[in-house]
Design a protein around this motif. Structure first.
Motif, PDB file in Angstrom:
ATOM      1  N   MET A 185       0.836  -1.198   0.000  1.00 41.11           N
ATOM      2  CA  MET A 185       0.000   0.000   0.000  1.00 41.11           C
ATOM      3  C   MET A 185       0.876   1.256   0.000  1.00 41.11           C
ATOM      4  O   MET A 185       0.657   2.186  -0.784  1.00 41.11           O
ATOM      5  CB  MET A 185      -0.910  -0.018   1.226  1.00 41.11           C
ATOM      6  N   GLU A 190      -0.394  -2.171  -7.302  1.00 37.40           N
ATOM      7  CA  GLU A 190      -1.724  -2.580  -7.777  1.00 37.40           C
ATOM      8  C   GLU A 190      -1.776  -4.102  -7.816  1.00 37.40           C
ATOM      9  O   GLU A 190      -0.744  -4.752  -8.008  1.00 37.40           O
ATOM     10  CB  GLU A 190      -1.955  -2.103  -9.205  1.00 37.40           C
ATOM     11  N   LEU A 202      -6.458  -3.354  -9.618  1.00 34.55           N
ATOM     12  CA  LEU A 202      -7.017  -2.538  -8.540  1.00 34.55           C
ATOM     13  C   LEU A 202      -5.861  -2.058  -7.649  1.00 34.55           C
ATOM     14  O   LEU A 202      -5.019  -2.876  -7.250  1.00 34.55           O
ATOM     15  CB  LEU A 202      -7.968  -3.414  -7.706  1.00 34.55           C
ATOM     16  N   PRO A 203      -5.815  -0.742  -7.341  1.00 41.45           N
ATOM     17  CA  PRO A 203      -4.775  -0.291  -6.407  1.00 41.45           C
ATOM     18  C   PRO A 203      -4.914  -1.056  -5.088  1.00 41.45           C
ATOM     19  O   PRO A 203      -6.038  -1.264  -4.609  1.00 41.45           O
ATOM     20  CB  PRO A 203      -5.083   1.198  -6.199  1.00 41.45           C
ATOM     21  N   GLU A 205      -4.487  -0.120  -2.241  1.00 42.28           N
ATOM     22  CA  GLU A 205      -5.198   0.706  -1.249  1.00 42.28           C
ATOM     23  C   GLU A 205      -6.713   0.466  -1.330  1.00 42.28           C
ATOM     24  O   GLU A 205      -7.419   0.535  -0.323  1.00 42.28           O
ATOM     25  CB  GLU A 205      -4.883   2.185  -1.498  1.00 42.28           C
ATOM     26  N   LYS A 206      -7.214   0.181  -2.548  1.00 45.33           N
ATOM     27  CA  LYS A 206      -8.667  -0.014  -2.711  1.00 45.33           C
ATOM     28  C   LYS A 206      -9.080  -1.472  -2.496  1.00 45.33           C
ATOM     29  O   LYS A 206     -10.256  -1.819  -2.555  1.00 45.33           O
ATOM     30  CB  LYS A 206      -9.088   0.408  -4.115  1.00 45.33           C
ATOM     31  N   LEU A 207      -8.087  -2.334  -2.283  1.00 39.48           N
ATOM     32  CA  LEU A 207      -8.385  -3.763  -2.114  1.00 39.48           C
ATOM     33  C   LEU A 207      -9.010  -4.036  -0.748  1.00 39.48           C
ATOM     34  O   LEU A 207      -9.665  -5.047  -0.552  1.00 39.48           O
ATOM     35  CB  LEU A 207      -7.065  -4.537  -2.233  1.00 39.48           C
ATOM     36  N   LEU A 209     -11.303  -3.299   2.742  1.00 43.40           N
ATOM     37  CA  LEU A 209     -12.508  -2.695   3.306  1.00 43.40           C
ATOM     38  C   LEU A 209     -12.329  -2.630   4.821  1.00 43.40           C
ATOM     39  O   LEU A 209     -11.654  -3.479   5.392  1.00 43.40           O
ATOM     40  CB  LEU A 209     -13.727  -3.574   3.004  1.00 43.40           C
ATOM     41  N   ALA A 217     -11.965  -6.329  -1.087  1.00 45.32           N
ATOM     42  CA  ALA A 217     -12.956  -5.875  -2.067  1.00 45.32           C
ATOM     43  C   ALA A 217     -12.836  -6.717  -3.338  1.00 45.32           C
ATOM     44  O   ALA A 217     -12.788  -6.174  -4.443  1.00 45.32           O
ATOM     45  CB  ALA A 217     -12.737  -4.404  -2.382  1.00 45.32           C
ATOM     46  N   LYS A 281      -8.260  -2.717   8.181  1.00 44.23           N
ATOM     47  CA  LYS A 281      -7.431  -2.461   6.998  1.00 44.23           C
ATOM     48  C   LYS A 281      -6.236  -1.582   7.369  1.00 44.23           C
ATOM     49  O   LYS A 281      -6.315  -0.814   8.338  1.00 44.23           O
ATOM     50  CB  LYS A 281      -8.248  -1.823   5.883  1.00 44.23           C
ATOM     51  N   ARG A 283      -3.845   1.547   7.436  1.00 43.13           N
ATOM     52  CA  ARG A 283      -4.302   2.931   7.433  1.00 43.13           C
ATOM     53  C   ARG A 283      -3.192   3.860   6.915  1.00 43.13           C
ATOM     54  O   ARG A 283      -2.073   3.859   7.448  1.00 43.13           O
ATOM     55  CB  ARG A 283      -4.634   3.316   8.872  1.00 43.13           C
TER      56      ARG A 283
END
Ligand SMILES: Cc1cc2nc3c(=O)[nH]c(=O)nc-3n(C[C@H](O)[C@H](O)[C@H](O)COP(=O)(O)OP(=O)(O)OC[C@H]3O[C@@H](n4cnc5c(N)ncnc54)[C@H](O)[C@@H]3O)c2cc1C
Ligand code: SF4
Length: 351
Positions: A185, A190, A202-203, A205-207, A209, A217, A281, A283
């Motif tokens: 992260m 990605e 997917l980055p 960071e967006k994986l 939740l 995700a 997750k 931070r």
């Protein structure tokens, strides 16, 4: 000895076949409501099995079928490669291989270090980079035998109706405990997600939740097949600091990844600090740009950053270590991370 539950086992040799098994077995059978079992689907992938097998034995998951990834022969799934669009790591690359990879060591030394600090040599030989990224969250009230959990009436994550960490809470706050995820992260990586008839990036960071029952995700039929890291910018410095009780094996009780860029004059061009093992997750410490950008990272600026991280990061009783102590360790480990990245000695603690 805890026995395994009964399940069917498939070990295909091609990725296409694995993706088809996952799609066929999970289609229409995954709910985003309810406990972790409902969220995952009846057919699960297994790579090294170092996390999944203990979880099966504890009856934390009870799948109908496991699809083993260990025999997949598709080339992009293994090894570290320098490609036109960045540095790629195959999801089935073992942690030992990633930890000793010369390219990772040269470009992202903290990432190689992070993989070296996972568990023990035997687990690093079996465990994979993809399984590490997709590691389930952990909690002191959850990662126990069914018998132990039954005494408490189970919990929200599996079979129960209440959380024992946040009383009255409606979300699970079990801790993200992957060393690799924190670093990936911070480094802006990605993940490539492939499914039967689909492929997307997917980055990292967006994986994730902020929900410990299922903190990924990704769909139950998707696999992480590769990780892509941007080629390091000139002046990139990386660092990783991990707090744990037993240096030889333990999961992180607190982890700090630092990625910073310095310009030709040694001033900070960018700074990203990711703190993990606190909640579901990893931070990203917010608001660092105004504190660090264009400045020399001297003792005063570092003190400000550590205090800022202390205010933002609040550990919970999801790990069997004193919460206040872990909180006090946040500025200490952020400071150590910054000094490691800058190539300076930590000296006596001032944080
Ligand atoms: C004693 C002990 C200590 C440990 N210490 C640490 C530690 O310090 N730090 C740390 O980070 N981990 C630690 N671990 C956890 C684990 O060993 C590692 O994270 C390891 O990298 C997991 O990889 P694996 O291939 O074995 O995953 P598996 O156990 O095979 O899978 C883990 C999870 O990911 C899913 N999965 C696996 N591969 C994929 C994929 N390609 N795409 C989508 N989903 C996938 C599985 O369904 C499962 O839910 C420890 C484990 C033990 C038993
Ligand atoms: S945080 Fe709460 S709901 Fe989640 S595993 Fe722990 S006790 Fe269960």
């Amino acid at each position: 000895m805890l026995p395994l539950p009964k399940f069917r086992w498939e070990a295909p040799s091609r990725l296409d076949a694995a993706l088809e098994l996952l799609e066929r077995g999970n289609r229409g059978r995954v709910s985003d409501q309810g406990d972790v079992a409902a969220r995952r689907g009846p057919v699960l992938p297994v790579a090294g099995g170092t996390d999944l097998v203990p979880n099966l034995k504890h009856r934390l998951i009870t799948p109908e079928m496991l699809v083993s990834l260990s025999k997949l022969s598709d080339e992009h799934l293994r090894g570290v490669r320098d490609e036109r669009d960045g540095i790629r790591i195959g999801a089935l690359t073992s942690l030992s291989e990633a930890a000793g990879d010369p390219l990772l060591e040269a470009y992202f030394p903290a990432l190689a270090k992070g993989y070296r600090l996972v568990a023990s040599p035997q687990i690093r030989n079996m465990g994979t980079v993809g399984g590490n990224l997709c590691l389930d969250t952990r909690c002191t009230y959850y990662n126990q035998t069914s018998f132990w959990r039954q005494a408490l009436g189970y919990c929200l994550k599996r079979e129960g109706t209440q959380c024992h960490v946040v009383l009255g809470g409606t979300r699970c706050v079990a801790a993200s405990s992957s060393d690799g995820a924190t670093l990936l992260m911070a480094l802006g990586a990605e993940a490539r997600l492939q499914r039967d008839g689909g492929d997307r990036w997917l980055p990292v960071e967006k994986l994730f939740l902020g929900e410990g029952r299922r903190n990924l995700a990704i769909d139950a039929s998707e696999l992480v097949t590769e990780i892509r890291l941007p080629r390091p910018a000139p002046g990139l410095r990386t660092a990783y600091q991990k707090l744990r009780l037993r240096e030889a094996i333990d999961f992180p009780a607190l982890s700090v990844a630092v990625a910073l860029e310095l310009d030709e004059e040694g001033l900070c061009r960018s700074l990203c600090i990711v703190v993990s093992s606190l909640g579901a997750k990893p931070r990203v410490v917010a608001g660092l740009e105004r504190m660090a950008a264009g400045k020399e990272l001297d003792g005063k600026v570092i003190d400000e950053i550590t205090k800022h991280a202390y205010r933002q990061c609040q550990p919970l009783t999801n790990i069997p270590l004193d919460t206040e102590w872990r909180h006090e360790m946040v500025p200490v480990f952020v400071r150590r991370g910054l000094l490691e990245a800058l190539g300076r000695s930590p000296g006596p603690e001032t944080a």
